[in-house]
Design an enzyme around this catalytic site. Structure first.
Site, PDB file in Angstrom:
ATOM      1  N   TYR A  47       0.819  -1.211   0.000  1.00  0.00           N
ATOM      2  CA  TYR A  47       0.000   0.000   0.000  1.00  0.00           C
ATOM      3  C   TYR A  47       0.856   1.266   0.000  1.00  0.00           C
ATOM      4  O   TYR A  47       0.326   2.367  -0.218  1.00  0.00           O
ATOM      5  CB  TYR A  47      -0.916   0.042   1.229  1.00  0.00           C
ATOM      6  CG  TYR A  47      -1.911  -1.081   1.344  1.00  0.00           C
ATOM      7  CD1 TYR A  47      -2.126  -1.994   0.310  1.00  0.00           C
ATOM      8  CD2 TYR A  47      -2.650  -1.248   2.513  1.00  0.00           C
ATOM      9  CE1 TYR A  47      -3.031  -3.035   0.446  1.00  0.00           C
ATOM     10  CE2 TYR A  47      -3.574  -2.284   2.657  1.00  0.00           C
ATOM     11  CZ  TYR A  47      -3.750  -3.182   1.618  1.00  0.00           C
ATOM     12  OH  TYR A  47      -4.653  -4.204   1.766  1.00  0.00           O
ATOM     13  N   HIS A 105       0.515 -11.665   1.661  1.00  0.00           N
ATOM     14  CA  HIS A 105      -0.524 -10.892   0.972  1.00  0.00           C
ATOM     15  C   HIS A 105      -1.238 -11.692  -0.109  1.00  0.00           C
ATOM     16  O   HIS A 105      -2.467 -11.608  -0.253  1.00  0.00           O
ATOM     17  CB  HIS A 105       0.105  -9.635   0.374  1.00  0.00           C
ATOM     18  CG  HIS A 105      -0.852  -8.511   0.167  1.00  0.00           C
ATOM     19  ND1 HIS A 105      -0.467  -7.195   0.188  1.00  0.00           N
ATOM     20  CD2 HIS A 105      -2.190  -8.495  -0.051  1.00  0.00           C
ATOM     21  CE1 HIS A 105      -1.523  -6.423  -0.014  1.00  0.00           C
ATOM     22  NE2 HIS A 105      -2.575  -7.188  -0.168  1.00  0.00           N
TER      23      HIS A 105
END
Length: 274
Positions: A47, A105
């Site tokens: 992110y 992830h």
């Protein structure tokens, strides 16, 4: 606030997702969320906002132990040595010596899962993560992780909302005392204007989004991490603990679930059938 209590973790069921938040806005939103009472913050190295999250946490005045903090290792960095480097970078940016939950992830078919999970477990053993888990894992991958490699995982973070069934994943997680973290819980805004959800909301003086979040959190072993771009949405998302859906209303929402998947990049695994 309500909590999921599993495997020694006490997880606030409503968290603050930070995907697509960046710069000063990210820091401001996280700080405002903590001021409102959020105690579950979700970020990821991919992110590119861990540093801003760290600034907000450090300046919030909220004791670190009161916050459940999650970050994730990008799928290209889950080979053992690289995973360790990724975690150390994340901790530096987040201004903490540990996260409460560390996730892979995405799975990566080019890197042996057993190697990645061993490295993940080593990070936990070093005290850099209190709990470990995965994100975007199918039932087959979860079975391999838990039943073949014997790793004690806490959760699987997946896309989950009223238009996407995650029944196979949920059944597996519950049977192994794990929880599901729902990302994109309002289906990138689609839930906000769905007639059924709006009608149910009107009966409670709530929005369709609030109904959606309440429906998710009424389910055993489910937490949700909606993103909020400002204080208005932060407050609205938080105001879901003062009403209950009826059994009939939950059944109506259950009937909406299908196979409306919104997050499906080229590196995604072969998803479970709904």
């Amino acid at each position: 606030m309500e909590y999921v209590n599993l495997k020694g973790a006490r997880v606030p069921v409503l968290g603050l997702g930070t995907w697509q938040l960046s710069g000063a806005q990210c820091a401001d939103v996280v700080r405002a969320g903590l001021d409102l009472g959020y105690r579950h913050i979700d970020t990821a190295q991919a992110y590119n906002n861990e540093e801003e999250v760290g600034v907000a946490l450090a300046g919030s005045g909220v004791p670190r132990d009161d916050i459940f903090l999650t970050t994730k290792v990008w799928y290209e960095r889950i080979a053992p040595n690289e995973l360790q480097r990724s975690v150390d970078e994340s901790l530096t940016k987040l201004r903490t010596d540990h996260v409460d939950l560390l996730l892979i992830h995405w799975p990566n078919a080019k890197i042996p899962l057993g190697d990645s999970l061993k490295a993940l477990a080593e990070v936990k053993a070093q005290g850099k993560a209190r709990h470990i888990g995965v994100s975007n894992f199918t039932v087959a991958l979860l079975k391999e992780a838990v039943e073949v490699h014997g790793v004690d995982l806490a959760c699987d973070q997946v896309e989950y909302h009223p238009f996407l069934s995650q029944r196979p994943v949920l059944d597996f997680l519950r049977s192994h005392e794990m929880f599901l973290t729902a990302y994109s819980p309002i289906a990138r805004g689609e839930a906000a204007t769905h007639p059924t959800l709006m009608r149910i909301g009107e009966a409670h003086g709530k929005s369709a989004v609030q109904v959606t979040l309440r429906w998710l959190l009424d389910q055993a072993n489910v937490v949700a991490i909606p993103k909020a771009s400002g204080e208005k949405h932060l407050k609205s998302n938080f105001e879901i603990f003062d009403f209950k859906l009826t059994d009939a209303e939950r059944a109506e929402i259950d009937a909406l679930t299908g196979n409306r998947r919104l997050i499906n990049p080229g590196w995604a695994p072969a998803w479970d059938a709904a």
